[in-house]
Design a protein around this motif. Structure first.
Motif, mmCIF file in Angstrom:
data_model
loop_
_atom_site.group_PDB
_atom_site.id
_atom_site.type_symbol
_atom_site.label_atom_id
_atom_site.label_comp_id
_atom_site.label_asym_id
_atom_site.label_seq_id
_atom_site.Cartn_x
_atom_site.Cartn_y
_atom_site.Cartn_z
ATOM 1 N N GLU A 31 0.634 -1.387 -0.078
ATOM 2 C CA GLU A 31 0.295 -0.046 -0.055
ATOM 3 C C GLU A 31 0.859 1.343 -0.145
ATOM 4 O OE1 GLU A 31 -3.222 2.412 2.914
ATOM 5 O OE2 GLU A 31 -2.916 0.234 3.185
ATOM 6 N N LEU A 51 -4.583 -0.398 -5.794
ATOM 7 C CA LEU A 51 -4.760 0.368 -4.420
ATOM 8 C C LEU A 51 -6.245 -0.001 -3.826
ATOM 9 C CD1 LEU A 51 -3.501 1.803 -2.229
ATOM 10 C CD2 LEU A 51 -3.905 3.740 -3.639
ATOM 11 N N ILE A 54 -6.483 -3.351 -2.355
ATOM 12 C CA ILE A 54 -6.139 -3.488 -0.933
ATOM 13 C C ILE A 54 -7.001 -2.678 -0.117
ATOM 14 C CG2 ILE A 54 -4.210 -2.339 0.523
ATOM 15 C CD1 ILE A 54 -2.343 -2.697 -1.648
ATOM 16 N N TYR A 55 -7.648 -1.587 -0.381
ATOM 17 C CA TYR A 55 -8.834 -1.136 0.430
ATOM 18 C C TYR A 55 -9.786 -2.099 0.520
ATOM 19 C CZ TYR A 55 -6.438 3.743 0.127
ATOM 20 O OH TYR A 55 -5.643 4.813 0.298
#
Length: 202
Positions: A31, A51, A54-55
């Motif tokens: 991240e 990204l 990942i969130y």
């Protein structure tokens, strides 16, 4: 050309380094690297989606969706960005939005087995048995060698009380390397939410 342009070389080289280490280093580390990278190269739609993934894994769905929309704005012709957003909509039970994005992904020729499995899961929630099983067949046709797909099909058939088919898909998923089979058995028993399992392991 890329070989003569140091900035372009850096654009691809740094992204590849982050991309190929995904999953083999702590997620927080990935991240941080992505955020630094995107400050320099915000135009990389793939990195924006990464990204977002990942969130999503962290359960930060609003941040995840913001990233997917950035990716879509950069490359509106890429179906995979729509299907990623659709999964988050589905997990939030925003079924109409999920279906809209999945149909957009398919229109853009996203024929990933995960997209077809997402469509099957969506129609399961909508109690549309025929559509659910039709998309389940497509998911199997495209993804019979993928443990996450076979486990998803095990879930679908378990829901419809087709225990033999569910067991066969479960065994196939295990033979292909399904992650944490004990946790997945909890999903089949209704003791663990499927989205919590897939968010953690896939």
């Amino acid at each position: 050309s890329a070989s003569n342009d140091p900035t372009e070389n850096r654009y691809y080289r740094l992204y590849k380094e982050i991309y190929y280490r995904w999953g083999s280093e702590p997620m927080d580390s990935t991240e941080k690297k992505l955020k630094v990278y995107l400050k320099e190269f915000p135009e990389n739609a793939g990195a924006q989606m990464m990204l977002g993934n990942i969130y999503c894994k962290k359960g930060e769905f609003d941040s995840s969706m913001a990233q997917y929309h950035k990716a879509i704005a950069l490359q509106p012709g890429q179906g995979v960005f729509y299907s990623a957003a659709a999964v988050v909509f589905n997990w939030q039970n925003q079924l109409d939005s999920s279906e809209k994005y999945l149909r957009q992904a398919i229109e853009l020729r996203d024929s990933s087995p995960y997209t077809f499995l997402s469509m099957a899961m969506l129609n399961l929630k909508k109690n549309d048995t025929a559509q659910c099983l039709a998309f389940a067949d497509l998911a199997f046709e495209k993804g019979k060698s993928l443990p996450a797909v076979c486990s998803g099909l095990s879930l679908v058939y378990n829901y419809y009380n087709k225990k033999e088919a569910s067991q066969q898909f479960f065994e196939q998923a295990v033979s292909l390397g399904l992650k944490d089979t004990a946790a997945f058995k909890q999903v089949l028993k209704g003791e663990l939410k499927s989205e919590d399992y897939y968010r953690k392991y896939y």
